[in-house]
Structure formats: C-alpha cells, structure tokens
Design an enzyme around this catalytic site. Structure first.
Site, PDB file in Angstrom:
ATOM      1  N   SER A 128       0.924  -1.274  -0.062  1.00 57.93           N
ATOM      2  CA  SER A 128       0.081   0.006  -0.213  1.00 57.93           C
ATOM      3  C   SER A 128       0.902   1.100  -0.114  1.00 57.93           C
ATOM      4  CB  SER A 128      -0.973  -0.090   1.273  1.00 57.93           C
ATOM      5  OG  SER A 128      -1.515   1.329   1.312  1.00 57.93           O
ATOM      6  N   TYR A 153      -2.377  -0.405  10.113  1.00 60.60           N
ATOM      7  CA  TYR A 153      -2.473  -0.850   8.565  1.00 60.60           C
ATOM      8  C   TYR A 153      -1.347  -0.810   7.645  1.00 60.60           C
ATOM      9  CZ  TYR A 153      -3.961  -0.918   3.602  1.00 60.60           C
ATOM     10  OH  TYR A 153      -4.000  -1.214   2.456  1.00 60.60           O
TER      11      TYR A 153
END
Length: 336
Positions: A128, A153
């Site tokens: 990501s 995350y």
C-alpha cells in the site's frame, strides 16, 4: 493457460483481476472469507459474476486458519499466487487492531508457507502507498526508506514486504509487492471517498471533507491497477545483480524480490475530485469541512519509473474518465 490463486477474490480489486484473468483464458482459484467489514451483499454480487464462469473455482475460507490454509495450497495446484486478501482501511485499524494482525500478518505467513512448500513460481501481493507514512519527498519512490508508518494498517503492509523478502532470501521464492495508490472505479469499496461522496451527494446529505480539503491523492483507476498486477505477476521477480549491501536499494535485492508503486503519478486535490463528482452527478455537494484525521497523510504521489522500466506499463486513466465510469456504474448498481 496459467492457473492462478487470487485471494480476496470477492473484494474490489480481486474481483476485477479475476475477471481479467478468466477473460484471457486462465484458470482462477478464488479465495475469500467474505467478512462483514463492509456490506456483504456487494461482495456476493461480485462473486455472482465470477461463479459459473469456466475456469473459476471458489474457496470460502479464512487464510489465517493454520489448518485450512496449508490444505488449500496443497490441493490447488496453482503455480502463481496473487494475494490481495487483507484487512483494509486506515481508520478501522485505530479501533480494531487485532483484525489487522490476523488478516495481514498471520494470513500472510500462511500464504508464504503455502507458496514455499508447494512449488509456487511467483507470489505477487498487495502492499500500500500507506507505507510511506511520514515521508514528504514527492513523488514517493520504492528507493526511499519507509520506516515511519502512521497507522497499524501501514505497519502491517510494510511488514508484509519484509516477510516476503525473508522468504525470497531464504527459500528463493520469487515475490513482488505492489504499493497501490488510492484505487477507485466500478464495484469499489463503500468505505472509500468516491463511494461515500457519491452516495451522500445523491441523497442530499453532507460530505465530510478532511484536512479542510487540502488533501491530495494519487487516484488510480482499477483497470490500471489490474493491468499492473497482471504484468508484474507474469514478470517473475529476479535477483538484481547490481544490488549491494553497501548502499541497499529497498525495492530490490540479491534475492528474487521486487517492490513497485502502482499509481496514476498525477496527484489530485480532494476539492477537484468533489468538483468532478458534482459535474458527473449533476448535483452540488454539501461540504462539511473537517480537520485531519489520525493515521492519515496529507498527500500521496507515486513514482512509477521502476514499473515502467521492468514491465513497460504506466497507469494513465484521467480522473474525469474514471469518475465518469464509476458514476455510471453507481447509478445502475444503486437502482437494484
């Protein structure tokens, strides 16, 4: 004809990727636990388009299960694995940290072990743009250090890259990590801005505009993401003979390991996105200006030079085109 395992096949990108692979004649073993992080009906509607398609089989299971995951890999016969299953979302990680440990770390360990023990030729997995964290040098490059994440995350995605490198180094398992930049398009996730804004504008409800609208995102259309995933999956990671431990380049290695950005390399201001949405919807938004949220970053911007150099692909769908396609899909989807 290749046989791919696609994890997260009921998810936004996994669904589009599975459709692409099936259309070119490949076989797909789709895997998904179909959890309720967002409306399960959307996931089931995606799956309904895949199931019954020649070459598609579906396994409903949680990859964090240490008994079932090895059995899946042993029986699947897949030589290429594209791992997109994960617990997504920055803000959810502030209140549900354990979901990220289970889905993004435990499950990823099981995937790595499954690949290692079953002769998988290439593992491609979703990282990501969140891994860039506190970095402010733009555009973000895979040659930059990414040791300052600002959400759990992001930390789990950085951990995935480190874990993959370990397996590439120890077991010569070719791995490629893909740092996705703000993916949007038809069948997109309902927890993301594009979906939330569209729903609210059409309902005449206010939209929350964070950081007073001063956010910039490298919005990347889903078809571009899929093209990048397929090209990198087809291009098996190899050791870089020029790599040296004296000046280590983060995105490659003496092991068969690669990391790439996949982004539109054109950051768009949030206010411009809202204006484009208003135009495509034919309706003005009621804007509620909000401060910056914890765990968020003010801007993302992808350097895609390595992707272009290695696989000859550069995302290029303009925001006006992509938003138009999303709105067209949303109107049709919301009508049902």
């Amino acid at each position: 004809m290749a046989r791919h395992m696609v994890t997260g096949a009921a998810g936004f990108i996994g669904f589009h990727l599975s459709k692409y692979l099936l259309a070119r004649g490949d076989e797909v073993v789709g895997v998904d636990c179909v959890n309720d992080y967002y409306d399960v009906r959307l996931k089931e509607a995606r799956l309904a388009q895949l199931e019954g398609h020649k070459g598609f089989t579906f396994e409903r299971m949680d990859l964090a299960d240490r008994k079932l995951a090895p059995e899946l890999f042993a029986k699947s016969g897949c030589k290429r694995v594209i791992h997109l299953a994960a617990q997504a979302g920055v803000r959810y990680s502030l209140t549900n940290p354990h979901a990220y440990i289970d889905a993004n770390l435990v499950a990823f360990t099981n995937v790595l072990e499954g690949c290692r023990h079953n002769g998988v030729e290439h593992l491609t997995y979703a990282s990501s743009s969140s891994v860039y964290g506190l970095n402010t040098e733009m555009p973000f490059s895979v040659r930059d250090n990414v040791d300052h994440p600002v959400s759990l995350y992001a930390a789990t995605k950085k951990a995935n890259e480190l874990m993959a490198h370990t397996y590439s180094h120890l077991y010569r398992l070719p791995t490629t990590g893909l740092r996705f930049f703000t993916v949007y398009g038809p069948w997109g996730r309902p927890d993301m801005a594009m979906f939330l804004f569209t729903k609210a504008i059409l309902a005449g409800e206010p939209i929350q505009v964070f950081n007073q609208g001063k956010m910039q995102r490298d919005f990347t259309y889903v078809d571009d993401i899929v093209e990048g995933v397929v090209r990198t999956s087809d291009h098996t990671a190899e050791p870089d003979p020029t790599w040296t431990g004296q000046k280590p380049t983060p995105g490659r290695s003496t092991a068969p390991f690669r990391v790439y950005n996949i982004g539109n390399n054109t950051p768009v201001e949030l206010m411009h996105l809202i204006e484009v949405l208003e135009e495509k919807l034919g309706k003005k938004a009621i804007r509620q200006m909000m401060p910056m949220q914890p765990g968020d970053v003010p801007a993302t911007y992808a350097n895609v030079e390595d992707l272009v150099a290695d696989v000859g692909f550069k995302p290029a769908t303009e925001i006006e085109v992509g938003v138009g396609r999303f709105v067209e899909w949303y109107r049709e989807f919301a009508a049902h």
